[in-house]
Design an enzyme around this catalytic site. Structure first.
Site, PDB file in Angstrom:
ATOM      1  N   THR A   1     -93.196  25.319  59.156  1.00 38.31           N
ATOM      2  CA  THR A   1     -92.255  26.150  59.902  1.00 38.31           C
ATOM      3  C   THR A   1     -90.855  25.543  59.862  1.00 38.31           C
ATOM      4  O   THR A   1     -89.864  26.236  59.631  1.00 38.31           O
ATOM      5  CB  THR A   1     -92.726  26.326  61.347  1.00 38.31           C
ATOM      6  OG1 THR A   1     -93.979  27.026  61.351  1.00 38.31           O
ATOM      7  CG2 THR A   1     -91.720  27.119  62.168  1.00 38.31           C
TER       8      THR A   1
ATOM      9  N   GLY B   1     -98.176  26.734  59.364  1.00 36.79           N
ATOM     10  CA  GLY B   1     -98.355  25.390  59.881  1.00 36.79           C
ATOM     11  C   GLY B   1     -97.103  24.926  60.606  1.00 36.79           C
ATOM     12  O   GLY B   1     -96.010  25.476  60.420  1.00 36.79           O
ATOM     13  N   CYS B   2     -97.246  23.892  61.421  1.00 40.34           N
ATOM     14  CA  CYS B   2     -96.107  23.418  62.218  1.00 40.34           C
ATOM     15  C   CYS B   2     -95.042  22.772  61.341  1.00 40.34           C
ATOM     16  O   CYS B   2     -93.854  23.124  61.438  1.00 40.34           O
ATOM     17  CB  CYS B   2     -96.586  22.460  63.301  1.00 40.34           C
ATOM     18  SG  CYS B   2     -97.637  21.101  62.718  1.00 40.34           S
ATOM     19  N   TYR B   3     -95.434  21.832  60.475  1.00 44.55           N
ATOM     20  CA  TYR B   3     -94.443  21.222  59.588  1.00 44.55           C
ATOM     21  C   TYR B   3     -93.787  22.265  58.669  1.00 44.55           C
ATOM     22  O   TYR B   3     -92.555  22.282  58.532  1.00 44.55           O
ATOM     23  CB  TYR B   3     -95.094  20.133  58.739  1.00 44.55           C
ATOM     24  CG  TYR B   3     -95.493  18.880  59.472  1.00 44.55           C
ATOM     25  CD1 TYR B   3     -94.561  18.132  60.189  1.00 44.55           C
ATOM     26  CD2 TYR B   3     -96.801  18.409  59.434  1.00 44.55           C
ATOM     27  CE1 TYR B   3     -94.927  16.960  60.854  1.00 44.55           C
ATOM     28  CE2 TYR B   3     -97.175  17.248  60.078  1.00 44.55           C
ATOM     29  CZ  TYR B   3     -96.241  16.516  60.791  1.00 44.55           C
ATOM     30  OH  TYR B   3     -96.606  15.370  61.437  1.00 44.55           O
TER      31      TYR B   3
END
Length: 314
Positions: free
Chosen positions: A128, A124-126
């Site tokens: 990462t 996921g982006c967060y």
């Protein structure tokens, strides 16, 4: 060039934000991308036939649909026929047994694990940003596994899906909005597990009125870390962990950060901002929520899984 001699991939869910981003970035790799006619995208038999004909399936689907797709792929394998390897961009398998987490820089052995895995889950982006900051520090013993971590993060509205994108681009949308205040965000399990934490962070995500970009920030009280730990120790540990990476850098601290500076790139910047007098520090990660936080990470994983050279980050 005979494109059919190239490794082949099928993006199941290519019309979504992540799918479109991956499709565009795949132009930088020698991969034959196959597609199903729009009217057959939800036809189970057409999808099964497509999956059985390619080397890799990239899933850009909601969690329930991703589980169904993986069951279809595993069914092909159980029947003894050709089954593709799978890269899943949903949250369905992020901490599931038998799946390799697709963050190549997380551990020295992670890239090789991705190269040989049949099932890889894209981060996921967060997470990462969270894992990128915390995993090296927890592994080095500089942040205790039971530290009461708090994470504040802001993302561009493109991470919220089609409805949020349309609302911001049509009506202007809110300037800034906190969400996930039930404290049960779907990214918490992977952020906790792969950071090496023994308790889940308090995670407060937000959306700003800008399309792409992200900042993750984690405040730390240095006196709650092992005795004598200084901000320079945290910085040095991050520098050592990511030395040689072409995507993740550890610049010096700065006075301010703009969230969309890395928009359109596949890079991530990690920093340690410290005030030794007050014994306080703030860790920050800046990245593009659609780049290193989504499609850019997927391209890294696709290249590893297909034995290709990873393209340089934009």
């Amino acid at each position: 060039m005979n494109t059919h001699a190239l490794p082949s991939a099928f993006i199941d869910g290519e019309a979504g934000t992540t799918g479109l981003g991956i499709r565009a970035r795949l132009e930088r790799l020698p991969v034959h991308v196959r597609s199903i006619a729009p009217e057959l995208r939800k036809d189970p038999e057409a999808r099964r036939e497509m999956m059985a004909s390619v080397d890799l399936v990239v899933l850009c689907l909601p969690d329930a649909a991703a589980r169904d797709a993986v069951a279809m792929i595993d069914g092909l394998r159980a029947q003894g026929g050709h089954a593709p390897r799978v890269l899943d961009a949903s949250t369905a398998f992020r901490t599931a047994p038998g799946w390799v987490y697709g963050f190549p820089e997380m551990r020295p052995e992670q890239a090789q694990a991705i190269r040989t895995a049949t099932h890889v889950t894209n981060p996921g982006c967060y997470p990462t940003g969270i894992i990128g900051l915390l995993h090296p520090l927890v592994a080095a013993g500089l942040v205790p596994a039971d530290y009461p971590v708090t994470v504040n993060a802001v993302s561009g509205y493109s991470g919220g899906g089609r409805a949020m994108i349309e609302a911001h681009e049509r009506d202007g949308g809110p300037a800034f909005e906190l969400y996930g205040l039930s404290l049960q965000h779907k990214h918490l399990p992977e952020a906790t597990v792969y950071s090496g934490l023994s308790r889940a962070p308090v995670f407060v995500p937000s959306v700003g009125h800008f399309p792409q970009g992200m900042i993750v920030s984690i405040p730390l009280h240095l006196d709650l870390l092992p005795k004598g730990t200084r901000g320079a120790d945290l910085h040095a540990a991050l520098v050592a962990h990511y030395r040689g990476s072409d995507r993740i850098s550890v610049p010096d601290a700065c006075a301010s950060l703009c969230a969309d500076t890395l928009a359109g790139t596949d890079r991530m910047e990690l920093r340690v901002h410290v005030n030794e007098e007050h014994r306080q520090a703030v860790l920050t990660a800046r990245l593009d929520n659609l780049g290193k936080g989504a499609s850019g990470a997927a391209i890294q994983n696709i290249a590893l899984m297909l034995g290709l050279e990873t393209p340089s980050p934009v």
